[in-house]
Design a protein around this motif. Sequence first.
Motif, PDB file in Angstrom:
ATOM      1  N   ILE A 151     -14.260 -23.899  37.649  1.00  0.00           N
ATOM      2  CA  ILE A 151     -14.236 -22.784  38.600  1.00  0.00           C
ATOM      3  C   ILE A 151     -15.130 -23.068  39.799  1.00  0.00           C
ATOM      4  O   ILE A 151     -14.865 -22.625  40.926  1.00  0.00           O
ATOM      5  CB  ILE A 151     -14.628 -21.459  37.923  1.00  0.00           C
ATOM      6  N   SER A 152     -16.203 -23.823  39.596  1.00  0.00           N
ATOM      7  CA  SER A 152     -17.114 -24.153  40.704  1.00  0.00           C
ATOM      8  C   SER A 152     -16.417 -25.055  41.712  1.00  0.00           C
ATOM      9  O   SER A 152     -16.505 -24.843  42.932  1.00  0.00           O
ATOM     10  CB  SER A 152     -18.376 -24.819  40.168  1.00  0.00           C
ATOM     11  N   VAL A 153     -15.731 -26.093  41.206  1.00  0.00           N
ATOM     12  CA  VAL A 153     -15.012 -27.014  42.097  1.00  0.00           C
ATOM     13  C   VAL A 153     -13.844 -26.288  42.770  1.00  0.00           C
ATOM     14  O   VAL A 153     -13.550 -26.516  43.943  1.00  0.00           O
ATOM     15  CB  VAL A 153     -14.524 -28.246  41.320  1.00  0.00           C
ATOM     16  N   SER A 154     -13.190 -25.393  42.044  1.00  0.00           N
ATOM     17  CA  SER A 154     -12.080 -24.625  42.625  1.00  0.00           C
ATOM     18  C   SER A 154     -12.563 -23.802  43.803  1.00  0.00           C
ATOM     19  O   SER A 154     -11.905 -23.733  44.862  1.00  0.00           O
ATOM     20  CB  SER A 154     -11.469 -23.700  41.566  1.00  0.00           C
ATOM     21  N   LEU A 155     -13.711 -23.150  43.654  1.00  0.00           N
ATOM     22  CA  LEU A 155     -14.292 -22.379  44.760  1.00  0.00           C
ATOM     23  C   LEU A 155     -14.574 -23.285  45.954  1.00  0.00           C
ATOM     24  O   LEU A 155     -14.290 -22.944  47.107  1.00  0.00           O
ATOM     25  CB  LEU A 155     -15.585 -21.697  44.293  1.00  0.00           C
ATOM     26  N   LYS A 156     -15.129 -24.457  45.676  1.00  0.00           N
ATOM     27  CA  LYS A 156     -15.490 -25.392  46.744  1.00  0.00           C
ATOM     28  C   LYS A 156     -14.250 -25.856  47.518  1.00  0.00           C
ATOM     29  O   LYS A 156     -14.264 -25.900  48.750  1.00  0.00           O
ATOM     30  CB  LYS A 156     -16.224 -26.578  46.128  1.00  0.00           C
ATOM     31  N   ILE A 157     -13.179 -26.182  46.818  1.00  0.00           N
ATOM     32  CA  ILE A 157     -11.964 -26.701  47.471  1.00  0.00           C
ATOM     33  C   ILE A 157     -11.262 -25.594  48.256  1.00  0.00           C
ATOM     34  O   ILE A 157     -10.850 -25.793  49.411  1.00  0.00           O
ATOM     35  CB  ILE A 157     -11.012 -27.306  46.432  1.00  0.00           C
ATOM     36  N   LEU A 158     -11.161 -24.406  47.663  1.00  0.00           N
ATOM     37  CA  LEU A 158     -10.443 -23.325  48.333  1.00  0.00           C
ATOM     38  C   LEU A 158     -11.243 -22.706  49.471  1.00  0.00           C
ATOM     39  O   LEU A 158     -10.674 -22.008  50.327  1.00  0.00           O
ATOM     40  CB  LEU A 158     -10.068 -22.242  47.303  1.00  0.00           C
ATOM     41  N   SER A 159     -12.544 -22.954  49.517  1.00  0.00           N
ATOM     42  CA  SER A 159     -13.380 -22.435  50.615  1.00  0.00           C
ATOM     43  C   SER A 159     -13.312 -23.338  51.836  1.00  0.00           C
ATOM     44  O   SER A 159     -13.622 -22.910  52.959  1.00  0.00           O
ATOM     45  CB  SER A 159     -14.835 -22.284  50.154  1.00  0.00           C
ATOM     46  N   ASP A 160     -12.916 -24.593  51.645  1.00  0.00           N
ATOM     47  CA  ASP A 160     -12.834 -25.566  52.742  1.00  0.00           C
ATOM     48  C   ASP A 160     -11.387 -25.599  53.250  1.00  0.00           C
ATOM     49  O   ASP A 160     -10.487 -26.024  52.520  1.00  0.00           O
ATOM     50  CB  ASP A 160     -13.255 -26.941  52.233  1.00  0.00           C
ATOM     51  N   PRO A 161     -11.117 -25.150  54.494  1.00  0.00           N
ATOM     52  CA  PRO A 161      -9.730 -25.074  55.010  1.00  0.00           C
ATOM     53  C   PRO A 161      -8.964 -26.393  54.933  1.00  0.00           C
ATOM     54  O   PRO A 161      -7.799 -26.420  54.557  1.00  0.00           O
ATOM     55  CB  PRO A 161      -9.924 -24.619  56.459  1.00  0.00           C
ATOM     56  N   SER A 162      -9.597 -27.510  55.287  1.00  0.00           N
ATOM     57  CA  SER A 162      -8.899 -28.795  55.284  1.00  0.00           C
ATOM     58  C   SER A 162      -8.592 -29.251  53.855  1.00  0.00           C
ATOM     59  O   SER A 162      -7.489 -29.747  53.567  1.00  0.00           O
ATOM     60  CB  SER A 162      -9.735 -29.857  56.014  1.00  0.00           C
ATOM     61  N   LEU A 163      -9.578 -29.078  52.961  1.00  0.00           N
ATOM     62  CA  LEU A 163      -9.336 -29.460  51.563  1.00  0.00           C
ATOM     63  C   LEU A 163      -8.309 -28.535  50.907  1.00  0.00           C
ATOM     64  O   LEU A 163      -7.500 -28.977  50.085  1.00  0.00           O
ATOM     65  CB  LEU A 163     -10.646 -29.436  50.774  1.00  0.00           C
TER      66      LEU A 163
END
Length: 323
Positions: free
Chosen positions: A68-80
């Motif tokens: 869930i931590s990595v999911s938050l990180k990826i979905l918070s970054d527009p390009s990623l």
Amino acid sequence: MSSDKDYEWLITCQKSAYELLSLPTPSSQSSQSSFSQSQLRKQYRAKALELHPDKNKSPNADEEFREISVSLKILSDPSLKQKYDEFLQRKLNAELHKKARGARQQQIRDDLLAAEESHLVQQQQKLSRDQKIAFLRKKYSKLKKEKTQEILFSRRTVITILDDDDNIDHDQDIQETCSFPFEPKVKVKWKNKQSVGASISEDVIARLMEVFGKVERVDMSRSNSETENYYYATVTFQKHISCIMAQLHDYDYSSSLWDEVGLSKISKLLRSAKIVGYDSSIKLSGCKGMPFEEYMGISLLTLDRTINGRGRKIHEKHRKHHG
């Protein structure tokens, strides 16, 4: 851990980032998120309270919290996020293509199995039909022998009746010594039924008449037209006995003669078959040594003429008596 490594790790997870955070997955028509950043963080906090290793007693607690931590990180970054959404779409397309290909392959297998089954059924039906035809031919030969013997006995004539499979070439004898005053031809008449009659071809007429013997040719009448109530065709047989049998058959009653050739329905349209060039007033007589089938044909025509002549006399006598 770098963002690129997080991304590479996340795409190997069994569930997507959206599923891990209980968020709606973007549709294939739009890559725009249907949730805001505040909703994203709210979902993360709810999941973090549930899956934090201090509270989560699962043996995979660290792994689940990392997801869930990595999911938050990826979905918070527009390009990623865009890169990740494109990956999910390619994965979905591949799965759909695989399913479609599997469905096509299954359809091909089903079609092949159906075709094979249909072929086996047709082969079985053909075998059964051929066996029935062979049985009927043998039965006809036996019946012909018995009936002919009865006719000849009634005329006080004694001759030897030979089976069809005896080693004597009757066809050659008939061709060389036949003395019938007419050709082995009949004029066939049938009802012009709009749904069926006009579609009856020369081949159909040949198949209908072949129950009496081998047909050499069929000539449709030029006068046949859609406005006529009846159609006509001239059928030429190989043997005279065939055209005699065709003429003597009673077409007013349904017959099983055509059941085995699949023409019982069409046969009901038949009305008559008259020998071309036959004059019933001419006396036919046999001679010693003439071919058996020729003698049988003469006997049948003579008997038919005698029976019909007596019938006409009785009818005329009855008419005059009650006149």
